[in-house]
Design a protein around this motif. Sequence first.
Motif, mmCIF file in Angstrom:
data_model
loop_
_atom_site.group_PDB
_atom_site.id
_atom_site.type_symbol
_atom_site.label_atom_id
_atom_site.label_comp_id
_atom_site.label_asym_id
_atom_site.label_seq_id
_atom_site.Cartn_x
_atom_site.Cartn_y
_atom_site.Cartn_z
ATOM 1 N N SER A 138 7.139 5.083 -7.461
ATOM 2 C CA SER A 138 5.761 5.540 -7.654
ATOM 3 C C SER A 138 5.248 5.186 -9.048
ATOM 4 O O SER A 138 4.138 4.689 -9.218
ATOM 5 C CB SER A 138 5.668 7.049 -7.432
ATOM 6 N N THR A 159 4.798 1.380 -9.502
ATOM 7 C CA THR A 159 3.567 0.926 -8.848
ATOM 8 C C THR A 159 2.340 1.346 -9.662
ATOM 9 O O THR A 159 1.402 0.560 -9.836
ATOM 10 C CB THR A 159 3.467 1.515 -7.434
ATOM 11 N N PHE A 162 -0.773 -1.097 -11.537
ATOM 12 C CA PHE A 162 -2.223 -0.936 -11.494
ATOM 13 C C PHE A 162 -2.789 -0.640 -12.885
ATOM 14 O O PHE A 162 -3.872 -1.128 -13.247
ATOM 15 C CB PHE A 162 -2.607 0.178 -10.516
ATOM 16 N N ILE A 214 -7.013 6.673 -10.283
ATOM 17 C CA ILE A 214 -6.759 5.767 -9.158
ATOM 18 C C ILE A 214 -5.401 5.089 -9.307
ATOM 19 O O ILE A 214 -4.638 4.968 -8.342
ATOM 20 C CB ILE A 214 -7.880 4.707 -9.057
ATOM 21 N N SER A 265 -2.581 5.871 -6.634
ATOM 22 C CA SER A 265 -2.153 4.721 -5.819
ATOM 23 C C SER A 265 -0.643 4.581 -5.846
ATOM 24 O O SER A 265 -0.005 4.337 -4.815
ATOM 25 C CB SER A 265 -2.811 3.437 -6.330
ATOM 26 N N MET A 274 0.894 7.414 -3.761
ATOM 27 C CA MET A 274 0.626 7.239 -2.329
ATOM 28 C C MET A 274 1.548 6.190 -1.733
ATOM 29 O O MET A 274 2.098 6.367 -0.633
ATOM 30 C CB MET A 274 -0.839 6.865 -2.116
ATOM 31 N N VAL A 275 1.736 5.092 -2.448
ATOM 32 C CA VAL A 275 2.662 4.052 -1.992
ATOM 33 C C VAL A 275 4.080 4.615 -1.919
ATOM 34 O O VAL A 275 4.813 4.379 -0.951
ATOM 35 C CB VAL A 275 2.620 2.832 -2.939
ATOM 36 N N CYS A 291 0.705 -4.675 -4.077
ATOM 37 C CA CYS A 291 0.728 -3.941 -5.348
ATOM 38 C C CYS A 291 1.208 -4.785 -6.529
ATOM 39 O O CYS A 291 1.052 -4.372 -7.683
ATOM 40 C CB CYS A 291 1.617 -2.701 -5.226
#
Length: 315
Positions: A107, A110, A114, A148, A152, A155-156, A207
């Motif tokens: 998490s 990732t 971003f 975000i 994100s 969530m992934v 991603c």
Amino acid sequence: MEILSTGNQTITEFVLLGFCVRAELHLLLFTVFTVIYASIILGNMLIIVAVVSSQRLHTPMYFFLANLSFLEILYTSSVVPKMLEGFLQEAAISVAGCLLQFFIFGSLATAECFLLAVMAYDRYLAICYPLHYPLLMGSRWCLGLVVIAWLSGFMVGVVIIALMAQLRFCGPNHIDHFYCDFMPLMNLACSDPSVAQMTTFILSVVCLTVPFGLILTSYGRITVAVLRVPAGASRGKAFSTCSSHLAVVSTYYGTLMVLYIAPSAVHSQLLTKVFALLYTVVTPFFNPVIYTLRNKEVQQALWRLLYVKQTETND
């Protein structure tokens, strides 16, 4: 998640094999990585303290950098302590703990992908559109981009770990790695891991390639803008900064792409561990220096903070 019995033994934990090196090297490696880990924590903590304490650093760029520092403290702390334990004794971890470690690591990794793209976009706007930058990067928009990025990532992580938790694991219970990574866990799965593997592959492509593409595009446009500036010290400094940023970012994304998008390209488990070291230890070690600590504004903020502390102590 199902835990299978093999013979008379029930798998309740995994054993992380770590680095299979001579025993006399264990203490040396433990010392080296402990120093590196302490440097990562200290460097990132200094950045957070400097940004929070200095009004001058309450800008979008330093807001993103402080978030990156906080993220990397959590990111390395999810992996390195267990790796250090493996140099001193057998590093055992429960099955649930192993999945939790991968969830936290995946998490945060990732989210960092971003966040690095957001930071590159921020620098692109600041350099290419300086007059419109305050309007384009308002406080609400900055906060929204960070939220975000973090959401994100998690969530992934939730999607992948939900699929992994449905798998059955059976012997042997030894993971040939220094942390609970995806592929070593899939190799121990007794049930069909194809859905989890395909989902992880698709999410990894999205991603990793999309943020990295945005970073390359942003720095490409920054380079074009810098080339329009008359040659001088400012141009040299800009190129030096961009090249160092790209070197660290490319190492981070590149190693993750190899191991999560094209794992079959790495035929040696030792090489896999070396690649994993690059994104779990090496890039977090260099990021505070590359991005922030060599910045004069941050240095001045830390010196001012140190001076205030010394004055209060003397008083």
